[in-house]
Scaffold this active site. Structure first.
Site, PDB file in Angstrom:
ATOM      1  N   GLY A 275      -2.262  -4.723  -1.908  1.00 63.64           N
ATOM      2  CA  GLY A 275      -2.291  -3.281  -1.789  1.00 63.64           C
ATOM      3  C   GLY A 275      -3.258  -2.761  -0.738  1.00 63.64           C
ATOM      4  O   GLY A 275      -3.495  -3.400   0.293  1.00 63.64           O
ATOM      5  N   HIS A 276      -3.841  -1.595  -1.027  1.00 60.23           N
ATOM      6  CA  HIS A 276      -4.635  -0.828  -0.071  1.00 60.23           C
ATOM      7  C   HIS A 276      -5.899  -1.571   0.357  1.00 60.23           C
ATOM      8  O   HIS A 276      -6.180  -1.696   1.550  1.00 60.23           O
ATOM      9  CB  HIS A 276      -4.991   0.512  -0.723  1.00 60.23           C
ATOM     10  CG  HIS A 276      -5.642   1.503   0.175  1.00 60.23           C
ATOM     11  ND1 HIS A 276      -5.034   1.977   1.316  1.00 60.23           N
ATOM     12  CD2 HIS A 276      -6.848   2.142   0.091  1.00 60.23           C
ATOM     13  CE1 HIS A 276      -5.827   2.870   1.897  1.00 60.23           C
ATOM     14  NE2 HIS A 276      -6.938   2.976   1.181  1.00 60.23           N
ATOM     15  N   PHE A 277      -6.674  -2.055  -0.602  1.00 60.32           N
ATOM     16  CA  PHE A 277      -7.919  -2.764  -0.303  1.00 60.32           C
ATOM     17  C   PHE A 277      -7.647  -4.265  -0.269  1.00 60.32           C
ATOM     18  O   PHE A 277      -8.005  -5.015  -1.174  1.00 60.32           O
ATOM     19  CB  PHE A 277      -9.000  -2.408  -1.324  1.00 60.32           C
ATOM     20  CG  PHE A 277      -9.545  -1.012  -1.146  1.00 60.32           C
ATOM     21  CD1 PHE A 277     -10.422  -0.723  -0.115  1.00 60.32           C
ATOM     22  CD2 PHE A 277      -9.164   0.013  -1.993  1.00 60.32           C
ATOM     23  CE1 PHE A 277     -10.927   0.553   0.066  1.00 60.32           C
ATOM     24  CE2 PHE A 277      -9.651   1.304  -1.824  1.00 60.32           C
ATOM     25  CZ  PHE A 277     -10.536   1.576  -0.786  1.00 60.32           C
TER      26      PHE A 277
ATOM     27  N   ASP B 158       0.834  -1.195   0.000  1.00 57.87           N
ATOM     28  CA  ASP B 158       0.000   0.000   0.000  1.00 57.87           C
ATOM     29  C   ASP B 158       0.874   1.252   0.000  1.00 57.87           C
ATOM     30  O   ASP B 158       1.700   1.448   0.890  1.00 57.87           O
ATOM     31  CB  ASP B 158      -0.891  -0.028   1.252  1.00 57.87           C
ATOM     32  CG  ASP B 158      -1.918   1.095   1.293  1.00 57.87           C
ATOM     33  OD1 ASP B 158      -1.953   1.911   0.356  1.00 57.87           O
ATOM     34  OD2 ASP B 158      -2.686   1.139   2.270  1.00 57.87           O
TER      35      ASP B 158
END
Length: 320
Positions: free
Chosen positions: A296-298, A270
């Protein structure tokens, strides 16, 4: 007043300004399932707050707090899994998802107000204690709730949710500039974060297998971001995020004092909340299960099954 719509498939179509349910052909049968998800709304201070709810309310509650720029939709696959053993509530903050979006001129968009609204929601639902999943914006919302009533929190599930200066790296430089000088020019410089390219990037950057990320995520999110007046809502939230940073030392002291158990499941690739912000929790909390995931982020999009399995083991321990 609570409005209810029971649907077995957490898919929605956005048509004009209406949120329309996609009903599965076998919805009559699926609606009898104890793990079906209710789409509800509750009026709080004259505004409708949308939320997803599933499971038996007599069982321990798990509160799911979404990040930017999404909504409770990000938990669409996790909720039915948890609902077998828990009472699950996943709200949409004002200005997000299916909740009302008062104008930025008429409403004070802040993390303090978001935390107060979620608190009033769970109070109205009769929830006394809960475990909470914190992601992105959900972290300052949940930590503000924790600061007000630490005795209510039985455990944290922390997924790319920051509470340390180490977690705010170069990505945050233009936002920090806005905190220092909330000028029109500095605000306009952040509007690029609200475009389709930026939204798609948030869901796909750092992901090993992009095919695991449904494009429905960024298509429907962008529809909501593109509503007239929503960019002003987001700029208010960007600006107010600076007030969270001032609260970090307070939250860290509360971690040390109350020692809530924590499960950390963090997408290590992320760029928004890098793993630099995950490691410091280990210095303040003694009961930490720590997992860096290659995504990553999600992280739920690619590692949903892994996170769900870790949560089930963790919640079984901390909700006894």
């Amino acid at each position: 007043m609570t409005k209810r719509l029971r649907i077995p498939v957490l898919t929605t179509l956005l048509a004009g300004t209406m949120l329309l349910p996609m009903i599965h052909p076998n919805s009559a049968t699926a609606a009898e399932s104890p793990f079906a998800v209710d789409m509800k709304s509750m009026e709080i201070d004259g505004h409708n707050i949308a939320y997803r709810e599933a499971g038996d309310p007599s069982k321990p509650t798990v509160l799911l707090l979404h990040g930017f720029p999404t909504s409770s939709h990000m938990f669409r696959d996790l909720i039915p899994v948890l609902a077998e053993d828990y009472h699950v509530i996943a709200p949409d903050y004002l200005g997000y998802g299916a909740s009302d979006m008062p104008s930025a001129e008429s409403y004070d968009y802040s993390f303090a107000n978001a935390a107060e609204t979620v608190t009033r929601l769970i109070d109205a639902k009769g929830v006394d204690t809960y475990s909470v999943y914190l992601m992105d914006y959900g972290a300052p919302v949940g930590y503000r709730m924790f600061a007000e009533h630490p005795e209510r929190v039985t455990g944290f599930v922390i997924q790319n949710g920051n509470a340390y200066d180490e977690g705010l790296r170069e990505f945050w430089d233009p936002i920090k500039a806005y905190w220092a000088d909330p000028s029109t020019e500095n605000g306009d410089a952040l509007r690029g974060f609200l475009t389709l390219d930026a939204t798609k990037w948030q869901f796909t950057h750092g992901v090993g297998d992009v095919s695991t990320v449904s494009p429905d995520n960024y298509w429907h999110v962008q529809y909501l971001l593109d509503r007239p007046g929503n960019q002003e809502v987001q700029l208010e939230m960007f600006l107010d995020y600076g007030t969270n940073v001032a609260e970090y030392p307070k939250w860290q002291a509360l971690f040390q004092e109350h020692q809530p158990p924590a499960l950390i499941v963090w997408g290590k690739n992320d760029h928004i909340f890098p793993a630099d912000g995950a490691h410091p929790y280990k210095a303040d909390l003694t009961d930490v299960e720590f997992h860096l995931l290659d995504t990553g982020h999600f992280a739920l999009e690619e590692y949903g099954d892994v996170i769900a399995a870790e949560m089930q083991e963790f919640l079984a321990r901390v909700t006894q």
